[in-house]
Write a protein that holds these residues in place. Structure first.
Motif, short mmCIF file in Angstrom:
data_model
loop_
_atom_site.label_atom_id
_atom_site.label_comp_id
_atom_site.label_asym_id
_atom_site.label_seq_id
_atom_site.Cartn_x
_atom_site.Cartn_y
_atom_site.Cartn_z
N SER A 86 0.57 -2.05 -0.04
CA SER A 86 0.31 0.11 0.11
C SER A 86 1.16 1.18 -0.09
N PHE A 87 0.87 2.57 -0.57
CA PHE A 87 0.89 3.42 -0.71
C PHE A 87 1.30 4.23 0.22
N PHE A 88 0.17 3.99 0.96
CA PHE A 88 -0.18 4.90 2.28
C PHE A 88 -0.12 3.91 3.55
N ASP A 89 0.82 2.98 3.12
CA ASP A 89 0.57 2.75 4.80
C ASP A 89 2.49 3.45 5.00
N GLU A 90 2.25 4.29 6.27
CA GLU A 90 3.31 5.08 6.74
C GLU A 90 4.07 3.67 6.70
N ASN A 91 3.59 2.01 7.07
CA ASN A 91 4.81 1.23 7.98
C ASN A 91 5.61 0.93 6.51
N THR A 97 8.15 10.76 2.33
CA THR A 97 8.22 9.94 0.71
C THR A 97 7.06 10.27 -0.19
N THR A 98 6.17 9.73 0.52
CA THR A 98 5.32 9.72 -0.50
C THR A 98 4.68 11.07 -1.14
N HIS A 99 4.75 11.92 -0.25
CA HIS A 99 5.03 13.68 -0.97
C HIS A 99 6.26 13.64 -2.26
N SER A 100 7.46 13.35 -1.62
CA SER A 100 8.93 13.74 -2.29
C SER A 100 8.82 13.21 -3.79
N SER A 112 0.90 14.75 -16.04
CA SER A 112 0.74 12.78 -16.90
C SER A 112 -0.27 12.35 -15.25
N ARG A 113 -0.57 11.70 -15.85
CA ARG A 113 -1.49 10.77 -14.53
C ARG A 113 -0.94 9.80 -13.80
N ILE A 114 -0.80 9.86 -12.59
CA ILE A 114 -0.01 9.05 -11.44
C ILE A 114 -1.32 8.23 -10.54
N LEU A 115 -0.59 6.79 -11.23
CA LEU A 115 -1.60 5.80 -10.54
C LEU A 115 -0.84 4.86 -9.35
N VAL A 116 -1.46 5.08 -8.36
CA VAL A 116 -0.61 4.11 -7.27
C VAL A 116 -1.88 3.41 -6.78
N GLU A 117 -1.18 1.76 -5.56
CA GLU A 117 -2.59 1.31 -5.04
C GLU A 117 -2.41 1.01 -4.06
N SER A 118 -2.93 1.43 -2.96
CA SER A 118 -3.41 1.36 -1.30
C SER A 118 -4.91 -0.13 -0.42
N LYS A 126 -5.37 12.20 5.85
CA LYS A 126 -4.24 12.36 6.26
C LYS A 126 -3.48 12.45 5.09
N ALA A 127 -3.62 11.22 4.74
CA ALA A 127 -2.82 10.11 4.25
C ALA A 127 -2.20 10.91 2.39
N ILE A 128 -3.90 11.82 2.09
CA ILE A 128 -4.24 11.54 0.50
C ILE A 128 -3.65 13.60 0.47
#
Ligand code: SF4
Ligand SMILES: [Zn+2]
Length: 321
Positions: A86-91, A97-100, A112-118, A126-128
């Motif tokens: 999961s891209f949004f799992d902080e562990n 890092t997700t922000h960077s 671009s369209r950026i695709l991530v999974e979670s 908070k995550a998004i």
């Protein structure tokens, strides 16, 4: 500090549909500690985390992984950043890092369209929240697998409910993110006929609830050291027929519209561990599904051919789990 994991697991380019066009797409699989759920209970079909080192990966290493392919991703219109988790799992990946990562990709490919999974439990405001201010075209894929809670919990062991998914999808859409839903075709302990009806009902449920989204039908692909592999090795499981996938797409044609994109790109298609037919027609059938996925034109779908149509029909009628 991590242990020097500065290279992604994999990177490739392919075509995919974005909006009403086919564009070149970059997919980057980050080297991460893997999905926490696979350690806890694990989904019955998932072998993604078999060879993953659980050691944490730090910010510097993640950024080095992204930097290593940044030049190639420059000005691409569709960029997929996958983590086998999961891209949004902080562990797995620290929030900063997700922000960077998103900022770096925005700087080289602002359109671009950026695709991530979670998994849904990590899709929180908070995550998004801040991500949306860094880039305005982010798509998030969730492995819902089916809209039936019983099937998801007992056969797939996914560990979340349809309501959990709906809550997360609402947060995403409310914040201007796009939604992509993965559906799993033919989980273990399910026969071919039920796999078709589960998929058709799930697609209809999903489109009714969220009329603007991408739905990816993922036919089972047997991965190593999974429940599905054990059943397969005992002769108790056959991956779905490509003709069943064809039937599903033809059956939901009436509800496909401009705002819904339905696609399928079967992993291991045409092989015994992936969706397959008789061997002779597999490539033709898969090519037609690929053409449909890129064009969204139902006339591209090849109806079942004589070579094995009757075998497929007999199989559907007789397979019982
Ligand atoms: S399928 Fe997804 S949620 Fe399930 S164990 Fe694998 S990576 Fe985790
Ligand atoms: Zn055939």
């Amino acid at each position: 500090m991590g242990d020097g994991r500065t290279n992604p697991v994999s990177f490739w380019k392919e075509d995919d549909r974005k909006g009403d066009r086919v564009v070149e797409t970059a997919t980057l699989i980050l080297d991460t500690p893997g999905c926490y759920w696979s350690e806890k209970l694990g989904c019955s079909m998932c072998g993604y985390n078999n060879n993953v080192s659980r050691a944490p990966v730090d910010h510097v290493e993640y950024i080095a992984q992204i930097d290593s392919r940044l030049d190639i991703m420059k000005d691409m219109e569709y960029i997929k950043i996958f983590t086998s988790g999961s891209f949004f799992d902080e562990n797995e990946i620290p929030l900063k890092t997700t922000h960077s990562i998103i900022k770096k990709i925005h700087d080289i490919s602002p359109r671009s369209r950026i695709l991530v999974e979670s998994r849904p439990e990590f899709i929180t405001e908070k995550a998004i929240n801040d991500l949306g201010t860094l880039h305005d075209d982010i798509e998030v894929a969730i492995g819902l697998e089916t809209t039936d809670d019983n099937i998801r919990s007992k056969l797939i062991r996914k560990g979340f409910t349809y309501d959990d998914f709906i809550g997360s999808a609402e947060i995403l859409l409310d914040k201007g993110f796009s939604l992509k839903s993965y559906l799993l075709m033919k989980p273990p302990f399910m026969d071919e006929r039920n796999a078709i009806s589960d998929m058709v009902r799930s697609i209809r449920d999903l489109i009714k609830r969220f009329p603007e989204q991408t739905i990816s039908i993922n036919p089972m692909n047997i991965q190593k050291r999974t429940v599905v592999e054990r059943l397969y090795q005992r002769g108790l499981y056959r991956t779905p027929w490509i003709w069943s996938l064809t039937q599903i797409i033809m059956e939901v044609e009436d509800i496909l519209g401009d705002a819904v994109k339905l696609m399928s790109s079967p992993t291991g298609g045409g092989r015994v561990r992936g969706a397959h037919n008789c061997g002779k027609c597999d490539k033709m059938a898969l090519d037609s599904i690929q053409r449909f996925s890129l064009s969204q034109d139902i006339s591209q779908i090849l109806p079942p051919l004589d070579c094995c149509e009757s075998n497929w029909m007999t199989y559907k009628e007789n397979e019982i789990f």
